[in-house]
Design a protein around this motif. Structure first.
Motif, mmCIF file in Angstrom:
data_model
loop_
_atom_site.group_PDB
_atom_site.id
_atom_site.type_symbol
_atom_site.label_atom_id
_atom_site.label_comp_id
_atom_site.label_asym_id
_atom_site.label_seq_id
_atom_site.Cartn_x
_atom_site.Cartn_y
_atom_site.Cartn_z
ATOM 1 N N ARG A 195 64.939 44.092 -14.589
ATOM 2 C CA ARG A 195 65.301 43.218 -15.707
ATOM 3 C C ARG A 195 66.678 43.640 -16.235
ATOM 4 N NH1 ARG A 195 59.903 43.665 -15.390
ATOM 5 N NH2 ARG A 195 58.643 41.790 -15.727
ATOM 6 N N SER A 338 71.390 36.868 -7.531
ATOM 7 C CA SER A 338 69.981 36.523 -7.517
ATOM 8 C C SER A 338 69.118 37.759 -7.605
ATOM 9 C CB SER A 338 69.609 35.719 -6.274
ATOM 10 O OG SER A 338 69.677 36.558 -5.135
ATOM 11 N N ALA A 339 67.850 37.504 -7.886
ATOM 12 C CA ALA A 339 66.875 38.577 -7.976
ATOM 13 C C ALA A 339 65.985 38.586 -6.750
ATOM 14 C CB ALA A 339 66.041 38.419 -9.240
ATOM 15 N N TRP A 358 67.876 43.129 -6.470
ATOM 16 C CA TRP A 358 68.968 42.201 -6.746
ATOM 17 C C TRP A 358 69.779 41.920 -5.489
ATOM 18 C CZ3 TRP A 358 68.697 40.181 -11.506
ATOM 19 C CH2 TRP A 358 68.019 40.914 -12.482
ATOM 20 N N ASN A 391 75.348 32.687 -12.081
ATOM 21 C CA ASN A 391 74.324 33.660 -12.464
ATOM 22 C C ASN A 391 73.070 32.926 -12.907
ATOM 23 O OD1 ASN A 391 72.754 35.754 -13.377
ATOM 24 N ND2 ASN A 391 73.872 35.990 -15.321
ATOM 25 N N THR A 393 70.184 34.049 -12.909
ATOM 26 C CA THR A 393 69.141 35.001 -13.314
ATOM 27 C C THR A 393 69.009 35.003 -14.841
ATOM 28 O OG1 THR A 393 70.421 37.014 -13.765
ATOM 29 C CG2 THR A 393 70.032 36.476 -11.440
ATOM 30 N N ASN A 395 69.220 37.515 -16.719
ATOM 31 C CA ASN A 395 69.849 38.708 -17.279
ATOM 32 C C ASN A 395 71.366 38.601 -17.247
ATOM 33 O OD1 ASN A 395 67.190 39.900 -15.616
ATOM 34 N ND2 ASN A 395 67.449 40.612 -17.714
ATOM 35 N N PRO A 428 73.283 34.955 -18.820
ATOM 36 C CA PRO A 428 72.286 34.236 -18.028
ATOM 37 C C PRO A 428 72.672 32.760 -17.907
ATOM 38 C CG PRO A 428 71.222 35.627 -19.654
ATOM 39 C CD PRO A 428 72.692 35.699 -19.931
ATOM 40 N N HIS A 453 71.296 47.778 -11.406
ATOM 41 C CA HIS A 453 71.482 46.549 -10.619
ATOM 42 C C HIS A 453 72.365 46.847 -9.408
ATOM 43 C CE1 HIS A 453 70.744 43.842 -14.418
ATOM 44 N NE2 HIS A 453 69.732 44.629 -14.143
#
Ligand code: C2O
Ligand code: CU
Length: 465
Positions: A195, A338-339, A358, A391, A393, A395, A428, A453
């Motif tokens: 996260r 991306s995650a 990530w 982005n 994501t 976060n 985000p 990350h």
């Protein structure tokens, strides 16, 4: 959003006298290290014991100094600068000069630009910084541990034509993850790494909690600030004094703007001109407004009779030399954060943390190895490029490019101020366009500066040939 809250930059009107800042921090005499062009400076990373929390010994700090935090190093724009690294740690390390446009071989990235520096070994760094401003240096090896335990210092590159201040105060912001006994806790929790990142438990500037510093009443103070934490994003504001934002990430703003609030992420720097209160004993306080309650970052107490200076007395900082960016002729390179990582990290010497959370363009960085994931872009020397970055994501990610600087062209979040930078804090769901000229040959890492990350996949590199 812009690295330093676009909103506040754009809205910063002159009526914000209520927000002012006072800083202080005890780096003081530590700045003596740099006499450019002379013998190389010596950097000797080692483990030391120290007192971060009063009355408690933290046994396992890491510093480039014998005691206390790493020194502020000083260089001069256009003059050779040399540092000898001697590794007195019990693990490999390297030094990266964050934000400095230097030859690739001096960039400090293991395998990609130089060999690991093993315990007892050394490495000679030398370069001539083309830009003046506030930069920093830190390891690029087992970074979560080495930086988390203290290895992060400020590099000031002076311009002989810099405006004259009555005082200069460096602030290196970082949190330490310490337990109640003053000892280090595990550096991260996997759940948090996936996260926003794992937060430290003790906030510091220059390894001091809420440092208080004296500065001349009515004087102009240059506050140089580095967000050197591995995770934390700050929204900074000043109470009890006024300040101008002169430079962001080492690059002067075309016109200094009053500080209202500014949001900066790991890796970013600020140069502020602080006008101290006139009245002796008055205190200005720099606060972090992010999170549920404002926190004090540092405070500044006015001493002596007022020097009666004014913010208007300051002449602007000289711009750094930039190559001409050709937006029409530029080639667009898309990047998506991306995650969803698809490969798992390999064991490497420089400390993977064992997870893959990530990715960039669906590729998770495979670590600092000979068989890394390969470059995501191959750029031609001297050509212009637009990095189009999404982005999606939930976060924030402070994206940092080594070796070159970019202009922020546009953001899906609204108008952007004219920023030149090496680190952009992506919100985000934000999409941005960064313009740059591929003016520095080599392999340049491009990664998120939330170190968990970076170390769990959000790293890649580009080549310039
Ligand atoms: Cu400040 Cu690749 O890092
Ligand atoms: Cu990130």
């Amino acid at each position: 959003m812009i690295s330093l809250s676009r909103r506040s930059l754009l809205k910063a009107s002159l009526g914000t006298a209520g927000l002012a800042a006072v800083f202080g921090a005890g780096y003081g005499g530590a700045s003596a290290l740099g006499q450019p062009a002379a013998a190389p400076l010596s950097l000797r990373p080692r483990r030391i014991a120290g007192e971060i929390v009063a009355g408690q010994t933290t046994p396992d700090l890491m510093s480039y100094a014998e005691a206390g935090p790493p020194p502020v190093l000083r260089a001069v724009r256009g003059q050779p600068f040399a540092v000898r690294l001697d590794n007195a740690l019990d693990e490999p390390t390297t030094v990266h000069w964050h934000g400095v446009r230097l030859p690739n071989a001096m960039d400090g990235v293991p395998v990609l630009t130089q060999p690991y520096v093993y315990p007892g070994d050394g490495f000679d760094y030398s370069f001539t910084p083309p830009d003046a401003g506030t930069f920093w240096y830190h390891p690029h090896c087992n970074t979560l541990t080495q930086m988390g335990h203290g290895l992060a210092g400020m590099l000031v590159v002076e311009d002989p034509a810099d405006p004259v201040f009555d005082a200069e105060i460096p602030l290196v912001l970082r949190d330490f993850r310490l337990g109640g006994d003053g000892r280090f806790l595990p550096m991260f929790k996997p759940r948090d790494a996936a996260r926003a990142g794992t937060y430290g438990t003790v906030r510091t500037a220059n390894w001091q909690r809420e440092p208080a510093q004296d500065a001349p009443a009515g004087g102009l103070v240059r506050l140089r600030l580095v967000a050197a934490d591995v995770t934390r994003i700050y929204t900074l504001a000043l109470e009890g004094a006024r300040a101008l934002v002169m430079a962001i990430d080492g690059n002067p703003l075309p016109e200094a703007l009053p500080l209202t609030t500014l949001t900066i992420g790991p890796g970013q720097r600020l140069d502020l001109a602080l006008l101290m209160p006139d009245r002796e004993g008055a205190v200005a306080t720099l606060r972090d407004l992010r999170g549920s309650q404002p926190k004090t970052v540092a405070s500044f107490r006015a001493i002596g009779p007022s020097l009666k200076r004014a913010l208007g007395d300051l002449k602007p900082l000289a711009a750094n030399p930039l190559p001409d960016f050709d937006e029409r002729g530029a080639t667009t390179i898309p990047f998506a954060l991306s995650a969803t990582a698809e490969t798992a990290p390999k064991e490497t010497i420089c400390g993977d943390i064992g997870y893959s959370f990530w990715a960039i363009n669906k590729v998770a960085w495979s670590g600092d190895t000979e068989t890394n994931s390969g470059p995501l872009a191959e750029m031609k020397l001297g050509r212009s490029y637009v990095f189009e970055i999404a982005n999606p994501t939930p976060n924030s990610h402070p994206l940092h490019l080594h070796g070159m600087v970019f202009r922020v062209l546009s953001s899906s979040a609204g108008p952007v101020p004219p920023l030149v930078s090496d680190t952009y804090l992506m919100a985000p769901d934000e999409r941005i366009r960064l313009g740059l000229v591929a003016d520095n040959p080599g392999n340049w890492v491009f990664h998120c500066h939330v170190i968990e990350h970076q170390k769990t996949g959000m790293t890649t590199y580009v080549t310039v040939t």
